[in-house]
Design an enzyme around this catalytic site. Structure first.
Site, mmCIF file in Angstrom:
data_model
loop_
_atom_site.group_PDB
_atom_site.id
_atom_site.type_symbol
_atom_site.label_atom_id
_atom_site.label_comp_id
_atom_site.label_asym_id
_atom_site.label_seq_id
_atom_site.Cartn_x
_atom_site.Cartn_y
_atom_site.Cartn_z
ATOM 1 N N HIS A 1 33.900 -20.022 25.375
ATOM 2 C CA HIS A 1 34.614 -18.864 25.928
ATOM 3 C C HIS A 1 33.914 -18.258 27.137
ATOM 4 O O HIS A 1 34.162 -17.110 27.484
ATOM 5 C CB HIS A 1 34.827 -17.810 24.828
ATOM 6 C CG HIS A 1 35.731 -18.289 23.742
ATOM 7 N ND1 HIS A 1 35.714 -17.800 22.459
ATOM 8 C CD2 HIS A 1 36.695 -19.246 23.763
ATOM 9 C CE1 HIS A 1 36.625 -18.430 21.744
ATOM 10 N NE2 HIS A 1 37.217 -19.319 22.498
ATOM 11 N N CYS B 1 37.749 -20.319 44.870
ATOM 12 C CA CYS B 1 37.032 -21.537 45.300
ATOM 13 C C CYS B 1 36.154 -22.138 44.213
ATOM 14 O O CYS B 1 35.550 -23.189 44.409
ATOM 15 C CB CYS B 1 36.200 -21.242 46.546
ATOM 16 S SG CYS B 1 34.710 -20.283 46.211
HETATM 17 N N1 APR Z 1 25.550 -13.714 9.434
HETATM 18 C C1 APR Z 1 26.589 -14.573 9.261
HETATM 19 N N2 APR Z 1 27.869 -14.232 9.492
HETATM 20 C C2 APR Z 1 28.115 -12.977 9.895
HETATM 21 C C3 APR Z 1 27.085 -12.021 10.094
HETATM 22 C C4 APR Z 1 25.748 -12.445 9.846
HETATM 23 N N3 APR Z 1 24.702 -11.621 9.981
HETATM 24 N N4 APR Z 1 27.656 -10.853 10.491
HETATM 25 C C5 APR Z 1 28.979 -11.089 10.560
HETATM 26 N N5 APR Z 1 29.270 -12.356 10.197
HETATM 27 C C6 APR Z 1 30.569 -13.040 10.150
HETATM 28 C C7 APR Z 1 31.684 -12.200 9.612
HETATM 29 O O1 APR Z 1 31.760 -12.364 8.191
HETATM 30 C C8 APR Z 1 32.903 -12.772 10.355
HETATM 31 O O2 APR Z 1 33.469 -13.827 9.607
HETATM 32 O O3 APR Z 1 30.910 -13.332 11.491
HETATM 33 C C9 APR Z 1 32.321 -13.363 11.642
HETATM 34 C C10 APR Z 1 32.666 -12.610 12.917
HETATM 35 O O4 APR Z 1 34.021 -12.793 13.210
HETATM 36 P P1 APR Z 1 34.655 -12.265 14.582
HETATM 37 O O5 APR Z 1 34.183 -10.881 14.850
HETATM 38 O O6 APR Z 1 36.121 -12.494 14.510
HETATM 39 O O7 APR Z 1 33.990 -13.204 15.702
HETATM 40 P P2 APR Z 1 34.409 -14.652 16.205
HETATM 41 O O8 APR Z 1 35.060 -15.429 15.117
HETATM 42 O O9 APR Z 1 33.218 -15.234 16.862
HETATM 43 O O10 APR Z 1 35.487 -14.306 17.312
HETATM 44 C C11 APR Z 1 36.069 -15.386 18.020
HETATM 45 O O11 APR Z 1 37.311 -13.890 19.381
HETATM 46 O O12 APR Z 1 37.496 -11.974 20.637
HETATM 47 C C12 APR Z 1 37.292 -13.310 20.675
HETATM 48 O O13 APR Z 1 36.414 -14.528 22.448
HETATM 49 C C13 APR Z 1 36.024 -13.730 21.359
HETATM 50 O O14 APR Z 1 34.635 -15.657 20.897
HETATM 51 C C14 APR Z 1 35.313 -14.558 20.307
HETATM 52 C C15 APR Z 1 36.439 -15.004 19.408
#
Ligand code: APR
Length: 233
Positions: free
Chosen positions: A106, A117
């Site tokens: 991302h 460009c």
């Molecule tokens: N260790 C392991 N897992 C964790 C921890 C931790 N300390 N803290 C949070 N989590 C987990 C949560 O349980 C949740 O499932 O991380 C996940 C975070 O999910 P999201 O906030 O949805 O993040 P992500 O899946 O990376 O989002 C994907 O969404 O907004 C867009 O482009 C952005 O790359 C991002 C994409």
């Protein structure tokens, strides 16, 4: 192509103090995706969009990679040809842990890009307009090198290439709302680990070989051991 893929999301950087998106208090509780991170924002909401990413760049400046980033870095040094790190994260925690060749699906927060460009530059943690007012090559507006919702994500093609030979998938810290790793697991992966804090409605945990609902820093030793054992056999 790699036999083992470490596929991460915001959760792996949570213990470095970087906000996740969808956990309670996450970034999308405080900002509206459609105003600062969607296709078209740069046309109608340029300043706010630029400010949002300036703030996020500054926010990661003093953050440090945590035990999970560091352990994965060590593993990637041990198995440079067998292991690939793919992340949805735009932060530089893996790089600051010493990892090379991380596939950022991302985009990368430190970079700005010219849509006209293709000029790309790493401006570190600075505000975009403290470094550039326009593209130094063609004078067009610069933007964060981040994939917004509704935009094409060119690196997904590289991810699918990596997945062709993948036998073991380790998913750390992603809710599965944007990229759902279930589809990768179903396409014939032999061994899949899921590590999140808690179940996500978007993920079918029953198809994973091992599920670890705990902090990434607490899960990573077991993950490293499993990867090592998998690669030895
Ligand atoms: N260790 C392991 N897992 C964790 C921890 C931790 N300390 N803290 C949070 N989590 C987990 C949560 O349980 C949740 O499932 O991380 C996940 C975070 O999910 P999201 O906030 O949805 O993040 P992500 O899946 O990376 O989002 C994907 O969404 O907004 C867009 O482009 C952005 O790359 C991002 C994409």
């Amino acid at each position: 192509m790699a036999k083992v893929i470490i596929f991460s999301g915001a959760g792996i950087s949570a213990e470095s103090g970087i906000s996740t998106f969808r956990d309670s208090g996450g970034l999308w509780d405080n900002y509206k995706i459609e105003e600062i991170c969607s296709a078209g924002c740069l046309e109608w909401n340029y300043d706010e969009t630029i400010n949002f990413y300036d703030k996020r760049r500054l926010d990661i400046k003093n953050k440090e990679p945590n035990k999970a980033h560091k352990a994965i870095k060590k593993l990637s040094e041990q198995y440079p040809n067998e292991l690939k790190i793919i992340t949805q994260n735009v932060d530089d925690m893996f790089e600051r842990a010493g990892c090379r060749d991380v596939l950022h699906l991302h985009g990368f927060l430190r970079e700005v890009r010219c849509e006209s460009c293709g000029f790309v530059d790493d401006i570190g943690y600075k505000k975009l307009h403290d470094v550039y007012h326009a593209c130094p090559r063609c004078s067009y507006n610069l933007r964060p090198n981040i994939v917004f919702f509704g935009e094409a994500a060119p690196k997904y093609a590289d991810m699918y290439k990596e997945l062709e030979d993948c036998e073991m998938l380790v998913v750390i810290g992603t809710s599965g709302n944007v990229i759902n790793t279930d589809m990768f697991v179903r396409s014939g992966i032999q061994y899949a680990i899921l590590n999140n804090l808690e179940p996500s409605p978007a993920i079918d945990e029953s198809i994973y070989t091992k599920v670890l609902y705990k902090k990434a820093t607490k899960a990573v030793d077991e993950i490293v051991k499993d990867v090592e054992e998998f690669l030895v056999h």
